[in-house]
Structures are given as C-alpha cells and as structure tokens.
Design an enzyme around this catalytic site. Structure first.
Site, PDB file in Angstrom:
ATOM      1  CB  CYS A  76      71.182  35.030  40.918  1.00 49.60           C
ATOM      2  SG  CYS A  76      72.493  35.902  40.003  1.00 49.60           S
ATOM      3  CG  HIS A 163      62.454  40.024  36.639  1.00 49.13           C
ATOM      4  ND1 HIS A 163      63.656  40.585  36.316  1.00 49.13           N
ATOM      5  CD2 HIS A 163      62.743  38.923  37.384  1.00 49.13           C
ATOM      6  CE1 HIS A 163      64.645  39.849  36.816  1.00 49.13           C
ATOM      7  NE2 HIS A 163      64.117  38.841  37.475  1.00 49.13           N
ATOM      8  CD  GLU A 213      71.070  42.167  38.171  1.00 51.27           C
ATOM      9  OE1 GLU A 213      71.002  41.669  39.317  1.00 51.27           O
ATOM     10  OE2 GLU A 213      71.837  41.745  37.281  1.00 51.27           O
ATOM     11  CB  CYS A 222      69.594  40.762  34.628  1.00 50.70           C
ATOM     12  SG  CYS A 222      68.494  40.219  35.945  1.00 50.70           S
TER      13      CYS A 222
END
Ligand SMILES: N[C@H](CCC[C@H](N)C(=O)O)C(=O)O
Length: 293
Positions: A76, A163, A213, A222
């Site tokens: 994160c 991602h 997300e 993000c």
C-alpha cells in the site's frame, strides 16, 4: 483499556492505523470480522484500508494492510508514506525509515518538505506469473481483460500487489463505478487486481489516473497504482530518458511523482520505483468497545 488509533491519509486514500508494536494483542484488528467493522464508513470508523504496525526484527516496523473487504494484501504505497512519516516523527535523525510488508522491505526517505516522503518501492514484477495473471502473456500488451467501453489496451505489473493499467484517450469518460468490480474480479487475474484507467498528457510530462482498488472500490488515490501506471507508461516509452524516467501521476486526491529508470538505463536506483508525495495525520481516537467486540 480502549484501543487507540490514528486516522491518516495519503492524498485522500485514508487509513485507520493501529499500533501493535508494544501490544501484539492489538493485531487482532486484522480478523476480517473486526477489520470490516472498523473500515465500514456507515457503521464503523471508516477508511479505505486498516493498517496494523507490528514489531519487526529486521525493520523499524512490520506493516500489515487490510482492505475494506477484510482481505490482507502485500502493499500500500500511500500508507507506506504515512508510516514512514510516523517513524521519522519518532526518530527524526534516522537516515531512512524501514518498513517490512508481505511484499518485502521498503525504505522511506525524508524530503525538504516535512509533509513529503520518498519511498523506494523496490522493483516491479513484470513477468506474467509475478503480477499474477492466469496465462503466459506479454504483460505490456494484454488484450484479455479489455472488457469495458473504450478499454482496448492494458498493461499489467505487480508492485507487491497486482495492477492493471488501461491506457485510454480520456479516462474521465470511463464508467469506472460500473465496470470496476467486474474488472477487479476478471478471471485473467487469479488474485483479483487493482484497476487504473489513465490518459497520458500530450506534453508527456504527466499522467491523469483514476482508480478502482481491489477490495475497496474507487479511491481518491492509490500509491502502488500510481507506481504501476508510471512503470507501464515508461515501459511503453510514453515517458523516458528525456524526462529522467520521471512522471507526475495526477489522481482525484492529488499527485505523486514517480521515477522508474528501467534495468540497464543507468542511475543508482535503476530498476527500482521511487514514489514521492504527501502524507497527513487527521486525528487520533479510541475504538469503541462495540466495534472491537
Ligand atoms: N487495494 C490494494 C491495497 C491498497 C493499495 C493502495 N491504497 C495504495 O496506496 O497502494 C490491493 O488490494 O492491492
């Protein structure tokens, strides 16, 4: 004794931070039932991710990351800046702040502006099995998951979490609220994925990004998503040596400056992703017994 927490955020991506370094019993916050009770914005305190700090032998702390849906994940970026800032407030003279996550050891560095932090986010995972995706593909040009209006062109990578970056002509027009969930859960992503829709500026100096997300939905920013977007744009040559492999990623909650000099391009940190941006502490509080259970 009520459990204390800090509310912190990085560009609007917000976190409840529970410090279990001196009391490991507080790691119980990670239990999905308790985590979702805390993250719930209607009946709980509310946040995008729950962050738990734990004692760690080979770093200044371990950071655990729990999404709003209770899923524990490996990285994160926005929270990493927040915790880096916290660690420097505790040890102002430390040359770097080190944080161990499920994805690896991250190093944070102070900036001239005390509200800014630079994080070395390490090396992106560029191979299909590192993202991961469900079959052997060129992760720079994936057609498999391009199911949505205007989505024809996707690049994938891992920043310690999966991602997908969809390059589109105008990301403001993508109905992300409607299609985000199905893209997150697409079969091409066996561990689900974080979804960014992005538009590179004409002058190649910045990238506009909106994000859905994994485990949370649309957020204002993000950090790992901005890193993945910059990595994929640089891999494609949209940003390059002329820009010192650096670009600004503009999200709803604000901007991050990301540098990624690909392996073999030269430079002391080549192959690593450097992310620079703000962190903020909103307030501290105590968790009501009704939420801790
Ligand atoms: N939703 C992400 C975790 C939080 C990432 C984001 N908040 C950041 O700043 O990187 C995932 O499931 O991998």
């Amino acid at each position: 004794m009520p459990v204390k927490f800090r509310k912190m955020f990085g560009l609007g991506n917000d976190f409840i931070v529970i410090d279990a370094r001196q009391d490991s019993k507080l790691s119980a916050a990670a239990e999905p039932r308790r985590a979702t009770a805390l993250t719930d914005r209607k009946t709980g305190i509310g946040c995008d991710q729950l962050i738990i700090l734990e004692a760690c032998e080979d770093a200044m702390c371990r950071m655990r990351i729990i999404n709003a849906d209770g899923s524990e994940v490996g990285a994160c970026g926005n929270a990493t800046r927040c915790i880096g800032g916290l660690l420097f407030q505790e040890k102002p003279d430390a040359p770097e702040a080190t944080i161990r996550t499920k994805a690896g050891l991250l190093r944070c560095f102070k900036c001239e502006d005390p509200d800014m932090i630079t994080v070395d986010m390490g090396e992106p995972g560029l191979k299909w099995e590192q993202v991961p995706v469900s079959k052997e593909v060129d992760t720079l040009h994936c057609k498999e998951a391009c199911e949505g209006p205007g989505l024809t062109d996707c690049a994938c990578c891992s920043m310690g979490n999966p991602h997908a970056t969809f390059f589109v002509d105008d990301c403001e027009k993508v109905p992300l609220q409607e299609i985000g969930h199905d893209l997150e859960h697409h079969a091409f992503f066996p561990e689900r994925c974080n979804v960014s829709v992005v538009t590179v500026s004409k002058d190649k100096k910045s990238i506009r990004m909106r994000v859905w997300e994994r485990g949370t939905g649309i957020t204002l920013a993000c950090g790992t998503g901005a890193c993945a977007t910059a990595v994929n744009a640089i891999r494609r040559g949209y940003v390059g040596k002329a820009e010192n492999y650096t670009t600004e990623v503009k999200m709803d909650g604000g901007s991050l400056v990301i540098t990624y000099a690909p392996p073999g391009s030269g430079g002391e940190k080549e192959g690593h992703v450097l992310m620079t941006g703000r962190f903020d502490t909103a307030f501290t509080g105590e968790i009501p017994d009704s939420l801790w259970g």
